[in-house]
Scaffold this active site. Structure first.
Site, mmCIF file in Angstrom:
data_model
loop_
_atom_site.group_PDB
_atom_site.id
_atom_site.type_symbol
_atom_site.label_atom_id
_atom_site.label_comp_id
_atom_site.label_asym_id
_atom_site.label_seq_id
_atom_site.Cartn_x
_atom_site.Cartn_y
_atom_site.Cartn_z
ATOM 1 N N HIS A 46 0.850 -1.188 0.000
ATOM 2 C CA HIS A 46 0.000 0.000 0.000
ATOM 3 C C HIS A 46 0.887 1.240 0.000
ATOM 4 O O HIS A 46 2.024 1.213 0.489
ATOM 5 C CB HIS A 46 -0.897 0.029 1.237
ATOM 6 C CG HIS A 46 -1.995 -0.971 1.210
ATOM 7 N ND1 HIS A 46 -3.077 -0.895 2.052
ATOM 8 C CD2 HIS A 46 -2.194 -2.090 0.456
ATOM 9 C CE1 HIS A 46 -3.898 -1.903 1.820
ATOM 10 N NE2 HIS A 46 -3.374 -2.649 0.857
ATOM 11 N N GLU A 48 0.912 3.874 1.815
ATOM 12 C CA GLU A 48 1.368 4.293 3.143
ATOM 13 C C GLU A 48 2.535 3.443 3.629
ATOM 14 O O GLU A 48 3.513 3.959 4.177
ATOM 15 C CB GLU A 48 0.232 4.202 4.165
ATOM 16 C CG GLU A 48 -0.976 5.032 3.828
ATOM 17 C CD GLU A 48 -2.075 4.219 3.139
ATOM 18 O OE1 GLU A 48 -1.779 3.526 2.137
ATOM 19 O OE2 GLU A 48 -3.223 4.279 3.594
ATOM 20 N N CYS A 76 -6.331 2.044 5.856
ATOM 21 C CA CYS A 76 -6.941 0.770 6.247
ATOM 22 C C CYS A 76 -6.348 0.332 7.590
ATOM 23 O O CYS A 76 -5.430 0.967 8.121
ATOM 24 C CB CYS A 76 -6.684 -0.291 5.174
ATOM 25 S SG CYS A 76 -4.968 -0.848 5.097
ATOM 26 N N CYS A 79 -2.466 -0.354 7.459
ATOM 27 C CA CYS A 79 -1.666 0.866 7.385
ATOM 28 C C CYS A 79 -1.757 1.678 8.673
ATOM 29 O O CYS A 79 -0.755 2.215 9.142
ATOM 30 C CB CYS A 79 -2.093 1.690 6.184
ATOM 31 S SG CYS A 79 -1.698 0.871 4.617
#
Length: 143
Positions: A46, A48, A76, A79
């Site tokens: 992801h 992040e 999410c 993260c």
């Protein structure tokens, strides 16, 4: 947030879900990331997470206590958990994520009262632009 949007654009150009993130320490960008799940065959890739990894390497520490993370969508759970472990000072995000957001939309990971670290959260920064980028991506994919 403008830099996070530029990173999201790079994800879009690569055929990934257009999410971008940057980590800023002392007014300087020390980490950038955009979604790379498909390209890397990695469910943890992801924006992040990639930005946090780059920031940790840049400053030579896994603790990013004086840093801020800017991301185009509400983080999410995965993260948000990484942000807690990194001891970020602040998280700024654009669009809310009503399906997977972990800063209050679906669940509360950032600033959960049982955790040993809290993160300042600012939401809604350039939310319209962030949401439109995601919505247009999914509209185009669904045809």
């Amino acid at each position: 947030m403008q830099e996070a949007l530029r990173s999201a654009q790079r994800a879009l150009e690569a055929g990934e879900v257009p999410i971008g993130a940057v980590v800023v320490c002392d007014g300087k960008i020390v980490g950038r990331g955009h979604n790379r799940n498909i390209l890397d065959h990695d469910p943890t890739a992801h924006a992040e997470i990639l930005a946090l990894r780059e920031a940790g390497a840049a400053i030579g520490n896994h603790r990013l206590g004086g840093c801020e993370l800017f991301v185009t969508i509400e983080p999410c759970a995965m993260c948000a958990g990484a942000m807690i472990h990194a001891r970020l000072k602040r998280v700024v995000y654009g669009a809310a994520d009503p399906k997977a957001g972990a800063s209050g939309s679906v669940m509360q990971v950032l600033n959960h009262p049982s955790l040993n670290h809290s993160v300042e959260v600012q939401q809604g920064v350039l939310a319209g632009r962030c949401a439109e980028l995601l919505q247009s991506f999914f509209r185009e994919r669904r045809g």
